[in-house]
Design a protein around this motif. Structure first.
Motif, short mmCIF file in Angstrom:
data_model
loop_
_atom_site.label_atom_id
_atom_site.label_comp_id
_atom_site.label_asym_id
_atom_site.label_seq_id
_atom_site.Cartn_x
_atom_site.Cartn_y
_atom_site.Cartn_z
N GLY A 23 -31.05 25.01 11.39
CA GLY A 23 -31.11 23.56 11.34
C GLY A 23 -30.63 23.02 10.00
N LEU A 24 -31.08 23.63 8.90
CA LEU A 24 -30.63 23.21 7.58
C LEU A 24 -29.14 23.47 7.43
CD1 LEU A 24 -31.11 22.11 4.76
CD2 LEU A 24 -31.82 24.41 4.06
N PHE A 25 -28.70 24.64 7.87
CA PHE A 25 -27.27 24.99 7.80
C PHE A 25 -26.43 23.95 8.55
CE2 PHE A 25 -23.55 27.14 9.62
CZ PHE A 25 -22.97 27.68 8.48
N ASN A 26 -26.87 23.57 9.74
CA ASN A 26 -26.13 22.59 10.54
C ASN A 26 -26.11 21.22 9.87
OD1 ASN A 26 -25.49 24.47 12.49
ND2 ASN A 26 -27.24 23.96 13.78
N HIS A 27 -27.22 20.85 9.24
CA HIS A 27 -27.26 19.58 8.51
C HIS A 27 -26.25 19.60 7.36
CE1 HIS A 27 -28.93 15.92 6.72
NE2 HIS A 27 -28.74 16.54 5.57
N ILE A 28 -26.21 20.68 6.63
CA ILE A 28 -25.28 20.81 5.51
C ILE A 28 -23.84 20.78 6.02
CG2 ILE A 28 -24.48 22.29 3.63
CD1 ILE A 28 -27.42 23.34 3.47
N GLN A 29 -23.58 21.47 7.13
CA GLN A 29 -22.24 21.46 7.72
C GLN A 29 -21.80 20.04 8.05
OE1 GLN A 29 -22.25 24.15 11.08
NE2 GLN A 29 -20.47 25.22 10.26
N GLY A 30 -22.75 19.22 8.47
CA GLY A 30 -22.43 17.85 8.86
C GLY A 30 -21.90 16.99 7.73
N VAL A 31 -22.30 17.28 6.50
CA VAL A 31 -21.83 16.48 5.35
C VAL A 31 -20.81 17.23 4.50
CG1 VAL A 31 -23.91 15.07 5.22
CG2 VAL A 31 -23.75 17.16 3.85
N MET A 32 -20.53 18.46 4.85
CA MET A 32 -19.62 19.28 4.04
C MET A 32 -18.23 18.67 3.92
SD MET A 32 -19.11 23.35 4.26
CE MET A 32 -18.10 24.21 3.08
N GLY A 33 -17.78 17.98 4.95
CA GLY A 33 -16.47 17.36 4.92
C GLY A 33 -16.35 16.24 3.89
N GLU A 34 -17.47 15.70 3.44
CA GLU A 34 -17.47 14.65 2.42
C GLU A 34 -17.39 15.23 1.01
OE1 GLU A 34 -17.33 11.55 3.44
OE2 GLU A 34 -17.69 12.06 5.53
N ALA A 35 -17.66 16.53 0.87
CA ALA A 35 -17.65 17.19 -0.44
C ALA A 35 -16.22 17.50 -0.88
CB ALA A 35 -18.47 18.47 -0.38
N VAL A 36 -16.06 17.71 -2.18
CA VAL A 36 -14.74 18.01 -2.75
C VAL A 36 -14.78 19.34 -3.47
CG1 VAL A 36 -14.09 15.58 -3.01
CG2 VAL A 36 -15.26 16.74 -4.89
N ASP A 37 -13.62 19.98 -3.58
CA ASP A 37 -13.49 21.16 -4.41
C ASP A 37 -13.37 20.70 -5.85
OD1 ASP A 37 -13.50 22.93 -2.22
OD2 ASP A 37 -11.34 22.63 -1.93
N ILE A 38 -13.84 21.50 -6.76
CA ILE A 38 -13.75 21.17 -8.19
C ILE A 38 -12.53 21.85 -8.78
CG2 ILE A 38 -14.90 21.36 -10.43
CD1 ILE A 38 -17.57 21.44 -8.87
#
Length: 124
Positions: A23-38
């Motif tokens: 469940g936590l993994f799926n939640h994180i996956q849901g917002v991962m597309g908003e994150a950027v590479d450094i």
């Protein structure tokens, strides 16, 4: 001068219940597309990361630009609440692995500024 540093969320949690970990993994996956590479393409690049392994450890290191502050704070709070209720310390952790923690920081890697940890939660 406005603070234009990113919001970086890091978590490494061991969760005994598979469903909670997924469940936590799926939640994180849901917002991962908003994150950027450094600094992608540079020698000091740090790419966004998300892992779930079969011992039910969830690891993430995601950096969100300033306009995605709410996504970062939501992810941090969700991860922290999951850690409070379900997080465990690994039975035999390696000395060099920071287990059982969630943090949020202001990250200046992309803007050539310093980084500041804002809050850290550690599993007891």
């Amino acid at each position: 001068m406005p603070d234009n540093r990113d919001f970086r969320v890091r978590a490494f949690l061991y969760i005994k219940k598979e469903g909670v970990a997924r469940g936590l993994f799926n939640h994180i996956q849901g917002v991962m597309g908003e994150a950027v590479d450094i600094n992608a393409g540079e020698p000091n690049a740090e790419m966004k990361q998300l892992e779930l392994n079969t011992s039910w450890t969830v690891f993430c290191d995601l950096c969100f630009p300033p306009d995605k502050q709410s996504e970062a704070e939501g992810l941090f709070n969700h991860s922290k609440n999951t850690a409070r209720k379900h997080g465990k310390l690994l039975p035999n952790p390696d000395d060099d692995i920071d287990t059982g923690s969630v943090s949020i920081e202001r990250c200046g890697h992309r803007t050539k500024q310093s980084c500041t940890v804002t809050e850290t939660y550690k599993v007891a």
